[in-house]
Design a protein around this motif. Sequence first.
Motif, mmCIF file in Angstrom:
data_model
loop_
_atom_site.group_PDB
_atom_site.id
_atom_site.type_symbol
_atom_site.label_atom_id
_atom_site.label_comp_id
_atom_site.label_asym_id
_atom_site.label_seq_id
_atom_site.Cartn_x
_atom_site.Cartn_y
_atom_site.Cartn_z
ATOM 1 N N THR A 35 -97.113 11.181 -115.861
ATOM 2 C CA THR A 35 -96.221 12.186 -116.447
ATOM 3 C C THR A 35 -95.976 11.914 -117.922
ATOM 4 O OG1 THR A 35 -94.301 10.897 -115.688
ATOM 5 C CG2 THR A 35 -95.069 12.699 -114.264
ATOM 6 N N ASP A 36 -95.937 10.620 -118.307
ATOM 7 C CA ASP A 36 -95.793 10.307 -119.731
ATOM 8 C C ASP A 36 -96.965 10.856 -120.522
ATOM 9 O OD1 ASP A 36 -93.399 9.070 -119.318
ATOM 10 O OD2 ASP A 36 -94.208 7.020 -119.351
ATOM 11 N N ARG A 39 -96.616 14.592 -120.723
ATOM 12 C CA ARG A 39 -95.527 14.943 -121.638
ATOM 13 C C ARG A 39 -95.971 14.773 -123.089
ATOM 14 N NH1 ARG A 39 -92.184 11.649 -119.784
ATOM 15 N NH2 ARG A 39 -91.244 13.051 -118.258
ATOM 16 N N ARG A 44 -93.898 18.934 -123.403
ATOM 17 C CA ARG A 44 -92.974 19.568 -122.462
ATOM 18 C C ARG A 44 -92.442 18.560 -121.460
ATOM 19 N NH1 ARG A 44 -94.910 24.923 -122.829
ATOM 20 N NH2 ARG A 44 -95.270 25.183 -125.076
ATOM 21 N N ASP A 45 -91.272 18.849 -120.912
ATOM 22 C CA ASP A 45 -90.714 18.015 -119.854
ATOM 23 C C ASP A 45 -91.595 18.085 -118.618
ATOM 24 O OD1 ASP A 45 -88.569 17.239 -121.413
ATOM 25 O OD2 ASP A 45 -87.308 18.908 -120.730
#
Length: 637
Positions: A35-36, A39, A44-45
């Motif tokens: 997810t990092d 992102r 975006r979150d």
Amino acid sequence: MKWIFRLIGLVVVLALVLVVSVLFLPADRIAQIATDQLRAATGRDVSVSGVSITLWPVLGVRAGELEVGNASWAEQGPMLQASGAAIGVDALALLRGEIRITNIEAQSPTIRLEQKADGRASWRFTDASGEARIETGTSPAREARAVSIQRLEVTDATLIYDAEGSDLISYSGVDLSLDWPDRLGPADFAAVLRPTAEPVTVTATIDGFAGFITGETRNVSIDISAGPGDVSLEGRANTAGEVAGSFGVVTGDTSAFMQALGLPPVALPAKLGRRIDLTTQLTLTADRQLALRELSADLGGNRLTGAADIGLNGTPQINARLDAGPLDLSDLSTGSADGGASNGGGTAAPSGNGSWPTERIDASALSAFNGEIALSAEGIDLGRFSLGKTQTVLSNDNSRMVFLLRDVVAYGGNVTGRFVINNRSGLSVGGDLSAAGIEMQGLLDDAVGLSRLTGGGDLKTSFLATGASVDAMMNSLSGDGSLNIGRGTIEGIDLDRLMRSGETGSGTTVFDSLSGTWTIASGVLRNRDLLLELANYRATGEGTVGIGRQVVDYTATPIALRANSGQGISIPVRFTGPWSDVSVQPDFEAVLDAQIDEQTDKLEEKAKEKLLKELGGDTGGSLENQIKDRLFKKLFD
């Protein structure tokens, strides 16, 4: 041997350490790393929940839910929501400190794409760093290599596209795939959309995809196939919505193609887009302004070339200059845009039984665009009327189309004026036309089905017709006009023979001039001042032509100027009956009535003169006054 066994033991220990490290790597940590990277790549979150680790066949994680945020200005919600997702990574690359995502899978996601009129697009990651990095607690200053995603696969997705100023577009049951084996190389994109029962397939190749997703302009090749149609593009594009290149559209049935795309069907006139074969050099800006150059289009029988500028925010706004050969616009006046000609031949011709076609005219195509189109054509078929070489400007504003005739060759002469089709609150057709040097036989035959009159002349007319069918329009027709013709003929009657022998028969009357004016109300043309000049005769005329009912009741009165010792003699000729079988008969009853009136006048004059003589008065005085005088004298003398 001891050192060899020690070396082997060291390798085994290192392998065990690596395997144990992978086995005991927390699933949440792998999810956090992935997810990092997403992102950092998108700005975006990104959130993942319900994470579990997988070791075989791919090291990675599965998530119960995945969500990627949208742009801060977006209104439709997160850019991506999925109820099930999987992320796989290359284990060896991971052990080297690299993140190489081998696959991302999403089941039944919702993807929301938005675009503003100012060019902003939610899929353009303007907040992205451009390079994903790994952050670790042990070596925060260490830079990691950029992330790469080898394959992305989405199944059973819902795709929502919201362009400001346009209707919301939503597709369900969408399958998407992205193959991107080399981070610096091209990516292959494929999609299947199911807006209807028949799938729509989209394939694309984008060079330098890593630069493309960060906003760079790259070479693209796109093909969209849906039912009987195909759209292709070879050129350059970026994520801001800017596109340039060679564009083509081929449809075997345009309405079916639109329906296959999930759009409303369109009722297009024959030879005006039911089938399309179009090529052009296209440029599309981020604010959805479209420029077409080197345009060549076959619209199913009508061919056009030229250039156009089109605004795609809401109803298309068109500014174009087009050149055509012979142009067939007959369906615009007959209303057979739904695919069936109203009378079999494609023109609003009389039915032969005293009525016009009654099929409802579908003029919905008038709402398809607004704007102005300058058109040059070798000839134009308007249904009931045929034009030669034409320079015209077609403008359309909220379902009101105006043909401004600038330089039109028609029926051997020149025509100026305008022709209007209005479908704002019910269909109407009207115009103001001025014609010079027109051959009247062809014009009158096309206009009202009368071909007996020949000759060249000048014509001015204005007209208006309303109604949902040709029959309703012809019966509502109103207007006025004037006509002046030089030397010509009237076919079917010989006035010279009629005046000499009283016989009609067949033949031709040659005249020196003809003039008249008329008015039209409720589909009936009325004329009272027809004047026809011949060498030895003069003719006047008055009567009606029932354009709506296709009947005529008209009386022409020729006068033999040199007959009757120079006093002249006239025999009225009456034209009656339906257009398909006009009866031409001399009106002997009118002749007899005229003679009786003449003889009555003569007898009255003789009686007056005789009475005046008996009264002893002046024969030139008033009989009434002289009788009063005589009675006065009798009473008071």
